[in-house]
Design a protein around this motif. Structure first.
Motif, PDB file in Angstrom:
ATOM      1  N   ASN A 199      45.061 -92.853  40.950  1.00 39.01           N
ATOM      2  CA  ASN A 199      43.602 -93.012  41.759  1.00 39.01           C
ATOM      3  C   ASN A 199      44.170 -94.440  42.108  1.00 39.01           C
ATOM      4  OD1 ASN A 199      42.797 -90.656  40.892  1.00 39.01           O
ATOM      5  ND2 ASN A 199      42.034 -91.033  39.103  1.00 39.01           N
ATOM      6  N   ARG A 200      43.244 -95.081  42.119  1.00 42.88           N
ATOM      7  CA  ARG A 200      43.396 -96.661  43.040  1.00 42.88           C
ATOM      8  C   ARG A 200      43.618 -97.751  41.450  1.00 42.88           C
ATOM      9  NH1 ARG A 200      43.741 -98.101  47.392  1.00 42.88           N
ATOM     10  NH2 ARG A 200      41.784 -99.487  47.868  1.00 42.88           N
ATOM     11  N   SER A 201      43.911 -96.944  40.465  1.00 40.69           N
ATOM     12  CA  SER A 201      44.087 -98.581  39.815  1.00 40.69           C
ATOM     13  C   SER A 201      46.222 -98.051  38.899  1.00 40.69           C
ATOM     14  CB  SER A 201      43.571 -98.020  38.717  1.00 40.69           C
ATOM     15  OG  SER A 201      41.965 -98.604  38.892  1.00 40.69           O
ATOM     16  N   VAL A 202      46.669 -98.865  38.527  1.00 40.11           N
ATOM     17  CA  VAL A 202      47.428 -98.828  37.843  1.00 40.11           C
ATOM     18  C   VAL A 202      47.828 -99.189  36.658  1.00 40.11           C
ATOM     19  CG1 VAL A 202      50.140-100.514  38.118  1.00 40.11           C
ATOM     20  CG2 VAL A 202      48.548 -99.695  40.250  1.00 40.11           C
ATOM     21  N   TYR A 203      47.949 -97.970  35.664  1.00 44.38           N
ATOM     22  CA  TYR A 203      48.416 -97.823  34.329  1.00 44.38           C
ATOM     23  C   TYR A 203      49.391 -98.464  33.530  1.00 44.38           C
ATOM     24  CZ  TYR A 203      48.592 -95.513  30.269  1.00 44.38           C
ATOM     25  OH  TYR A 203      48.671 -95.298  28.431  1.00 44.38           O
ATOM     26  N   VAL A 204      49.342 -99.252  33.271  1.00 45.82           N
ATOM     27  CA  VAL A 204      50.322-100.314  31.997  1.00 45.82           C
ATOM     28  C   VAL A 204      51.250 -99.975  30.939  1.00 45.82           C
ATOM     29  CG1 VAL A 204      51.182-102.277  31.451  1.00 45.82           C
ATOM     30  CG2 VAL A 204      49.830-102.489  33.500  1.00 45.82           C
ATOM     31  N   ARG A 205      51.760 -99.515  31.044  1.00 36.68           N
ATOM     32  CA  ARG A 205      52.564 -98.301  29.470  1.00 36.68           C
ATOM     33  C   ARG A 205      54.411 -98.868  29.449  1.00 36.68           C
ATOM     34  NH1 ARG A 205      53.404 -92.539  31.228  1.00 36.68           N
ATOM     35  NH2 ARG A 205      54.609 -93.065  32.839  1.00 36.68           N
ATOM     36  N   GLY A 206      54.385 -99.140  28.250  1.00 34.11           N
ATOM     37  CA  GLY A 206      55.390 -99.417  27.296  1.00 34.11           C
ATOM     38  C   GLY A 206      55.542-100.403  27.617  1.00 34.11           C
ATOM     39  N   PHE A 240      53.847-104.776  42.327  1.00 33.82           N
ATOM     40  CA  PHE A 240      53.391-103.332  42.644  1.00 33.82           C
ATOM     41  C   PHE A 240      52.215-102.761  42.991  1.00 33.82           C
ATOM     42  CE2 PHE A 240      52.593 -98.928  40.655  1.00 33.82           C
ATOM     43  CZ  PHE A 240      53.340 -98.818  41.211  1.00 33.82           C
ATOM     44  N   ALA A 241      51.059-103.127  42.401  1.00 29.86           N
ATOM     45  CA  ALA A 241      49.411-102.874  41.550  1.00 29.86           C
ATOM     46  C   ALA A 241      48.696-103.114  43.480  1.00 29.86           C
ATOM     47  CB  ALA A 241      49.250-103.146  40.937  1.00 29.86           C
ATOM     48  N   MET A 242      49.856-104.483  43.502  1.00 29.98           N
ATOM     49  CA  MET A 242      49.290-105.522  44.944  1.00 29.98           C
ATOM     50  C   MET A 242      49.801-104.061  45.694  1.00 29.98           C
ATOM     51  SD  MET A 242      46.391-106.627  43.864  1.00 29.98           S
ATOM     52  CE  MET A 242      45.966-107.929  45.694  1.00 29.98           C
ATOM     53  N   SER A 243      51.185-104.588  46.186  1.00 31.60           N
ATOM     54  CA  SER A 243      51.379-103.694  46.873  1.00 31.60           C
ATOM     55  C   SER A 243      51.181-101.692  47.460  1.00 31.60           C
ATOM     56  CB  SER A 243      53.266-103.766  46.840  1.00 31.60           C
ATOM     57  OG  SER A 243      53.689-102.810  45.566  1.00 31.60           O
ATOM     58  N   CYS A 244      50.506-101.568  46.115  1.00 32.63           N
ATOM     59  CA  CYS A 244      49.748-100.404  46.245  1.00 32.63           C
ATOM     60  C   CYS A 244      48.752-100.331  46.931  1.00 32.63           C
ATOM     61  CB  CYS A 244      50.383 -99.672  45.542  1.00 32.63           C
ATOM     62  SG  CYS A 244      51.903 -99.045  44.751  1.00 32.63           S
ATOM     63  N   HIS A 245      47.628-101.393  47.039  1.00 28.50           N
ATOM     64  CA  HIS A 245      45.982-101.932  47.459  1.00 28.50           C
ATOM     65  C   HIS A 245      45.343-101.028  46.049  1.00 28.50           C
ATOM     66  CE1 HIS A 245      47.904-102.716  51.052  1.00 28.50           C
ATOM     67  NE2 HIS A 245      48.422-101.803  51.345  1.00 28.50           N
ATOM     68  N   ALA A 246      45.895-101.132  45.325  1.00 25.06           N
ATOM     69  CA  ALA A 246      45.478-100.798  43.779  1.00 25.06           C
ATOM     70  C   ALA A 246      44.086-101.825  43.462  1.00 25.06           C
ATOM     71  CB  ALA A 246      45.919-100.984  42.346  1.00 25.06           C
ATOM     72  N   GLN A 247      43.037-101.652  43.018  1.00 28.54           N
ATOM     73  CA  GLN A 247      41.803-102.171  42.480  1.00 28.54           C
ATOM     74  C   GLN A 247      41.502-102.698  41.405  1.00 28.54           C
ATOM     75  OE1 GLN A 247      38.945 -99.180  43.712  1.00 28.54           O
ATOM     76  NE2 GLN A 247      38.773 -99.730  45.919  1.00 28.54           N
ATOM     77  N   SER A 248      42.908-101.975  40.769  1.00 32.85           N
ATOM     78  CA  SER A 248      43.085-102.455  39.214  1.00 32.85           C
ATOM     79  C   SER A 248      45.018-102.139  38.348  1.00 32.85           C
ATOM     80  CB  SER A 248      41.276-102.628  38.275  1.00 32.85           C
ATOM     81  OG  SER A 248      40.884-100.784  38.175  1.00 32.85           O
ATOM     82  N   LEU A 249      44.311-103.239  37.211  1.00 33.15           N
ATOM     83  CA  LEU A 249      45.543-102.369  36.684  1.00 33.15           C
ATOM     84  C   LEU A 249      44.605-102.244  34.470  1.00 33.15           C
ATOM     85  CD1 LEU A 249      48.099-105.611  36.374  1.00 33.15           C
ATOM     86  CD2 LEU A 249      48.320-103.788  37.911  1.00 33.15           C
ATOM     87  N   TYR A 250      44.961-101.339  34.586  1.00 29.08           N
ATOM     88  CA  TYR A 250      44.925-101.137  32.623  1.00 29.08           C
ATOM     89  C   TYR A 250      45.585-100.198  32.023  1.00 29.08           C
ATOM     90  CZ  TYR A 250      44.586 -95.786  34.545  1.00 29.08           C
ATOM     91  OH  TYR A 250      45.151 -94.555  34.267  1.00 29.08           O
ATOM     92  N   LEU A 251      44.834-100.835  30.685  1.00 31.10           N
ATOM     93  CA  LEU A 251      46.374-100.333  29.565  1.00 31.10           C
ATOM     94  C   LEU A 251      45.513-100.138  28.129  1.00 31.10           C
ATOM     95  CD1 LEU A 251      46.357-102.557  27.310  1.00 31.10           C
ATOM     96  CD2 LEU A 251      47.722-104.329  29.571  1.00 31.10           C
ATOM     97  N   SER A 252      46.335 -99.208  27.416  1.00 26.82           N
ATOM     98  CA  SER A 252      45.240 -99.461  26.622  1.00 26.82           C
ATOM     99  C   SER A 252      46.873 -99.820  25.176  1.00 26.82           C
ATOM    100  CB  SER A 252      45.924 -97.303  25.795  1.00 26.82           C
ATOM    101  OG  SER A 252      45.320 -97.246  26.924  1.00 26.82           O
ATOM    102  N   THR A 253      45.607 -99.910  24.107  1.00 25.85           N
ATOM    103  CA  THR A 253      46.083-100.878  22.731  1.00 25.85           C
ATOM    104  C   THR A 253      45.537-100.545  21.684  1.00 25.85           C
ATOM    105  OG1 THR A 253      48.078-102.685  22.418  1.00 25.85           O
ATOM    106  CG2 THR A 253      45.583-103.550  23.647  1.00 25.85           C
ATOM    107  N   THR A 254      47.057-101.113  20.327  1.00 22.28           N
ATOM    108  CA  THR A 254      45.832-101.193  19.550  1.00 22.28           C
ATOM    109  C   THR A 254      45.390-102.086  19.232  1.00 22.28           C
ATOM    110  OG1 THR A 254      48.382-101.217  18.840  1.00 22.28           O
ATOM    111  CG2 THR A 254      47.493 -99.762  19.118  1.00 22.28           C
ATOM    112  N   PRO A 255      44.094-102.427  17.745  1.00 26.09           N
ATOM    113  CA  PRO A 255      43.463-103.350  17.747  1.00 26.09           C
ATOM    114  C   PRO A 255      45.183-104.044  17.075  1.00 26.09           C
ATOM    115  CG  PRO A 255      42.541-102.181  16.953  1.00 26.09           C
ATOM    116  CD  PRO A 255      43.854-101.608  17.878  1.00 26.09           C
ATOM    117  N   LEU A 304      41.888-106.370  40.104  1.00 21.75           N
ATOM    118  CA  LEU A 304      42.828-107.108  41.189  1.00 21.75           C
ATOM    119  C   LEU A 304      41.954-106.939  42.248  1.00 21.75           C
ATOM    120  CD1 LEU A 304      45.394-104.797  41.134  1.00 21.75           C
ATOM    121  CD2 LEU A 304      45.227-106.669  40.209  1.00 21.75           C
ATOM    122  N   GLU A 305      41.973-108.390  42.941  1.00 26.01           N
ATOM    123  CA  GLU A 305      40.842-109.013  44.140  1.00 26.01           C
ATOM    124  C   GLU A 305      41.854-108.364  45.505  1.00 26.01           C
ATOM    125  OE1 GLU A 305      40.812-113.785  44.304  1.00 26.01           O
ATOM    126  OE2 GLU A 305      40.079-112.869  41.799  1.00 26.01           O
TER     127      GLU A 305
END
Length: 166
Positions: free
Chosen positions: A79-86, A109-124, A160-161
Motif C-alpha cells: 500500500n503506502r508503506s514499506v515493510y522492512v524485513r530480513g 527506496f520508500a521515498m522513491s515510492c512516495h511511501a508514507q511510512s516504514l514498518y517492521l516487526s521485531t522481538t523484545p 516519512l515526511e
C-alpha cells in the motif's frame, strides 16, 4: 570502521547472493535461537529459496566487505508503506553503523515510492536492534502481529515526511 579495516560497501543483492544472505541471517540470529520457537527461528533465518522469493517481492541490499556479505536488509512496498524485513548484521561486524546504512537504503527506496511510512516487526529480546530502530526514528506501536509462531513480536513504525514542497 576501525583503522586498517577494509571499507564496507552497500549494494543491491543479486540472485547469486541468496546463499550468502541466508548464511548471514542464520549467523546473526543463532545466538538467540533458544528464545525463538523452532518455527519462528526457521522463519527468521530464511533459506536461499525464500531469499529468492523475497527478491521477487522487493529490493534486497547487502553490506559487503572484501567480497564477503556481512549484512542484509530487504523491503516490500505494501500500500503506502514499506515493510522492512530480513535485517541482519554478522556479529563480528556489528558496531560499524551498518544497520543505519542499510536502513538508509530502505528509506531512500520508500521515498522513491512516495511511501508514507516504514514498518517492521521485531522481538523484545533483540535489544540492540530495537535501539538502532529507535535511533533511526522508529516508534513502537500496538499494531500486530504480536507473535511469530508463539515467539513474541511487536511492530515499530517510522513516519516519512513528504520531501516535496507543494
Amino acid at each position: 570502521m576501525k583503522e586498517g579495516e577494509p571499507a564496507i560497501q552497500i549494494r543491491r543483492a543479486t540472485v547469486d547472493d541468496a546463499p550468502s544472505i541466508a548464511e548471514v541471517l542464520h549467523e546473526s540470529f543463532v545466538e538467540y535461537r533458544a528464545l525463538y520457537t523452532t518455527e519462528a527461528f526457521a522463519a527468521t533465518t530464511s533459506s536461499s529459496t525464500q531469499i529468492l522469493q523475497r527478491m521477487s517481492e522487493g529490493p534486497v541490499w547487502v553490506a559487503v566487505r572484501e567480497k564477503m556479505i556481512v549484512g542484509t536488509v530487504s523491503a516490500v512496498l505494501k500500500n503506502r508503506s514499506v515493510y522492512v524485513r530480513g535485517m541482519a548484521i554478522l556479529p563480528t561486524t556489528r558496531g560499524q553503523h551498518l544497520g543505519q546504512r542499510l536502513l538508509e537504503q530502505v528509506d531512500a527506496f520508500a521515498m522513491s515510492c512516495h511511501a508514507q511510512s516504514l514498518y517492521l516487526s521485531t522481538t523484545p529480546f533483540l535489544m540492540r536492534a530495537i535501539r538502532l530502530y529507535e535511533r533511526c526514528g522508529f516508534q513502537r506501536t500496538d499494531e500486530g502481529p504480536h507473535d511469530l509462531f508463539q515467539t513474541p513480536l511487536f511492530t515499530m513504525v517510522k513516519p516519512l515526511e513528504s520531501r516535496s514542497m507543494n
